[in-house]
Structure formats: C-alpha cells, structure tokens
Design a protein around this motif. Structure first.
Motif, PDB file in Angstrom:
ATOM      1  N   CYS A  11       0.824  -1.208   0.000  1.00  0.00           N
ATOM      2  CA  CYS A  11       0.000   0.000   0.000  1.00  0.00           C
ATOM      3  C   CYS A  11       0.857   1.256   0.000  1.00  0.00           C
ATOM      4  O   CYS A  11       0.617   2.175  -0.782  1.00  0.00           O
ATOM      5  N   VAL A  12       1.862   1.294   0.858  1.00  0.00           N
ATOM      6  CA  VAL A  12       2.660   2.501   1.030  1.00  0.00           C
ATOM      7  C   VAL A  12       4.119   2.124   1.221  1.00  0.00           C
ATOM      8  O   VAL A  12       4.439   1.016   1.672  1.00  0.00           O
ATOM      9  N   VAL A  13       5.008   3.029   0.862  1.00  0.00           N
ATOM     10  CA  VAL A  13       6.441   2.820   1.098  1.00  0.00           C
ATOM     11  C   VAL A  13       6.692   2.939   2.591  1.00  0.00           C
ATOM     12  O   VAL A  13       6.684   4.040   3.150  1.00  0.00           O
ATOM     13  N   GLU A  14       6.886   1.798   3.235  1.00  0.00           N
ATOM     14  CA  GLU A  14       7.191   1.789   4.673  1.00  0.00           C
ATOM     15  C   GLU A  14       8.697   1.804   4.904  1.00  0.00           C
ATOM     16  O   GLU A  14       9.173   2.382   5.885  1.00  0.00           O
ATOM     17  N   SER A  15       9.437   1.130   4.015  1.00  0.00           N
ATOM     18  CA  SER A  15      10.887   1.018   4.171  1.00  0.00           C
ATOM     19  C   SER A  15      11.475   0.456   2.884  1.00  0.00           C
ATOM     20  O   SER A  15      10.765  -0.123   2.039  1.00  0.00           O
ATOM     21  N   ARG A  16      12.775   0.589   2.726  1.00  0.00           N
ATOM     22  CA  ARG A  16      13.477  -0.021   1.585  1.00  0.00           C
ATOM     23  C   ARG A  16      13.346  -1.536   1.647  1.00  0.00           C
ATOM     24  O   ARG A  16      13.146  -2.200   0.614  1.00  0.00           O
ATOM     25  N   GLU A  17      13.475  -2.091   2.835  1.00  0.00           N
ATOM     26  CA  GLU A  17      13.395  -3.541   2.992  1.00  0.00           C
ATOM     27  C   GLU A  17      12.062  -4.089   2.501  1.00  0.00           C
ATOM     28  O   GLU A  17      11.999  -5.106   1.810  1.00  0.00           O
ATOM     29  N   LEU A  18      10.964  -3.406   2.849  1.00  0.00           N
ATOM     30  CA  LEU A  18       9.650  -3.884   2.421  1.00  0.00           C
ATOM     31  C   LEU A  18       9.547  -3.890   0.903  1.00  0.00           C
ATOM     32  O   LEU A  18       9.078  -4.871   0.307  1.00  0.00           O
ATOM     33  N   LEU A  19       9.950  -2.801   0.249  1.00  0.00           N
ATOM     34  CA  LEU A  19       9.839  -2.737  -1.208  1.00  0.00           C
ATOM     35  C   LEU A  19      10.604  -3.866  -1.877  1.00  0.00           C
ATOM     36  O   LEU A  19      10.106  -4.524  -2.799  1.00  0.00           O
ATOM     37  N   HIS A  20      11.824  -4.110  -1.404  1.00  0.00           N
ATOM     38  CA  HIS A  20      12.629  -5.162  -2.026  1.00  0.00           C
ATOM     39  C   HIS A  20      12.073  -6.557  -1.716  1.00  0.00           C
ATOM     40  O   HIS A  20      12.097  -7.432  -2.584  1.00  0.00           O
ATOM     41  N   THR A  21      11.563  -6.749  -0.531  1.00  0.00           N
ATOM     42  CA  THR A  21      10.974  -8.052  -0.195  1.00  0.00           C
ATOM     43  C   THR A  21       9.818  -8.372  -1.119  1.00  0.00           C
ATOM     44  O   THR A  21       9.703  -9.491  -1.651  1.00  0.00           O
ATOM     45  N   VAL A  22       8.950  -7.395  -1.339  1.00  0.00           N
ATOM     46  CA  VAL A  22       7.787  -7.615  -2.206  1.00  0.00           C
ATOM     47  C   VAL A  22       8.222  -7.751  -3.664  1.00  0.00           C
ATOM     48  O   VAL A  22       7.759  -8.645  -4.377  1.00  0.00           O
ATOM     49  N   ALA A  23       9.117  -6.898  -4.120  1.00  0.00           N
ATOM     50  CA  ALA A  23       9.569  -6.959  -5.514  1.00  0.00           C
ATOM     51  C   ALA A  23      10.289  -8.267  -5.810  1.00  0.00           C
ATOM     52  O   ALA A  23      10.109  -8.860  -6.884  1.00  0.00           O
TER      53      ALA A  23
END
Length: 263
Positions: A11-23
């Motif tokens: 939903c939202v950019v929470e952290s760099r780690e989250l974005l990379h985990t999902v991607a």
C-alpha cells in the motif's frame, strides 16, 4: 494472446526492505506466469482516517526508493499523486501516475498529470457513476496524456461499506482506456473506527468475477505481514498467497482468451 496485466505492491512505502521483499517475490513470479507487472506503492498517504495514522517516510526518500525498484528489477513503477506540484515531482521517479479515487474530479490535478506525458491511472471515485469517468479521462487527454487507465474500486454502500457494481466495467471500457479492477480496495470498509477495515476473504472471488466480466488487468496490494502493515492491514493480500492467487487468475484469463470472449 494478450497477457494479463497486474498492478501490485504494498500500500505505502514503509521502508526499503519492504519494497525489495515484495519486488523480489512479485517480479520473478509474474515473469514465470507471463503476467505484465506494474509495481505500485504510495510514496505518501494523504487520505487517512485518523490524524495519527502513518503517512510516509518522507517524499523524496520514498520516491528515490521507488526509482531504485524500477532500476534494480526492470519493472515500471506506479505511485499516487495528490496535487499538481506532486504530479511533476513524482514523474521524475516513476513510470505511471495514479489519481486517487477521492481526487478523480480535480481538474488541476488531472491536467497536470496529463501534462507530464506519463501514463495516468485514474481510480474511479467511490461516489462516481462509471459514465462520469469519461470526463476525467477527457481532462487528462486534453492536457496531452495519451495513455489513460481506469480502475474500479467499489462504490459507497451506506456509511462504512463498499459494493462492486460489475456493470461499471463494460461502461468504463467504452472510454477506450485500459480498465483494471482493484481487488483489495473493493473489499474495504471505510472509516471503521480510527482506520478502515475490510473483508480480505472476498478478494479472490471478486477478482475472478472481474476477469469474467471483462478487464485488462487486476490491481491488488500485498504485504509480507498484513497485520503489521502501516496502512490497510485488513485488505492487503499476504505475500505468501500471491502465487496461488495469480496462478488462478492466469488460468481463468487464458481460458477466456481461448474461447474468444468478447466484452
């Protein structure tokens, strides 16, 4: 046969780690399944129920992280914009600009998004008749935006619930735009206390129905641990369920393409 298109991410950019985990999960999965992925995340949440709700980690930082995802994984990236100034700022970092549902009538915002030359995804307002979205499309096109997408995300049903009127999908297609169905926001229960609630158990059923009625793609939000998400914890699809979800949709999509269903 055309490939199923998917707009997906947290939903939202929470952290760099989250974005990379999902991607790292979504990108290879979509390539394996032959799905065209646009990675999404809001760099800032401007529409929150409570003034104490999380809104973001900082605009410039979040936008730079989205640009990083595009560069590292080789996928187009989408984010929301809320003002004309934001449209021009975000266009430097992402591939697709999204107009939030509550802002789909804002002429200055639609015009600015069109002027950037980027594809523009307009979320249909929860209060809007599908026929009226043609005017929002025209505002973007007159400003020079030649790639306009529309996304259905449910309609207000009473004070704290949404309902999906599937008649809106063929009506939206009359605009000549790509049409997406937002499977996770459509099960939202707005203003259920200090944050919105939702009925995640209906995401898969509504997504299947939308494909059968006729759309170009599916929009959904996903998070490794939705219960810990800083926005929309009740509607985001657990990341571990995405393979089954997408495999089911691709199978249905391919079957519809084989029989030549006309929408």
């Amino acid at each position: 046969m055309p490939a199923l298109k998917v707009i997906a991410g947290p939903c939202v950019v929470e952290s760099r780690e989250l974005l990379h985990t999902v991607a790292e999960h979504l990108v290879p999965l979509c390539r394996e399944l032959g799905v065209e992925l646009v990675f999404k995340a809001s760099y800032r949440k401007a529409n929150r129920t409570s003034p104490d709700s999380f809104t973001g980690i900082g605009d410039e930082v979040a936008l730079e992280l989205l640009a990083e995802i595009r560069s590292v994984y080789g996928v187009p990236v989408l984010t929301d914009v809320h003002t004309p100034k934001e449209a021009f700022q975000a266009a430097r970092f992402v591939d697709v600009l999204q107009i939030p549902a509550f802002l789909c009538r804002q002429t200055d915002l639609l015009t600015a998004a069109g002027q950037t030359g980027k594809p523009v995804n307009i979320k249909k307002g929860q209060f809007m008749a599908p026929e009226s979205m043609a005017y929002a499309v025209e505002k973007v096109r007159r400003a020079g935006g030649h790639k306009v997408w529309l996304t259905e995300r449910g309609t207000m049903f009473g004070y704290r619930d949404l309902v999906v009127d599937f008649r809106s999908l063929p009506i939206l297609r009359r605009t000549g735009c790509l049409v997406f169905f937002d499977a996770t926001h459509s099960v939202q229960q707005p203003n259920a206390g200090e944050r919105s609630g939702g009925r995640r158990e209906f995401v898969r059923a509504l997504a299947r129905a939308a494909l059968a009625v006729g759309v170009d793609g599916i929009f959904f939000e996903t998070h490794p641990q939705p219960e810990r998400a800083l926005s929309d914890p009740d509607t985001q699809l657990p990341l571990g369920q995405v393979r089954e979800f997408l495999s089911e949709l691709v199978e249905l999509w391919d079957a519809l393409q084989r029989v030549g269903v006309q929408w």
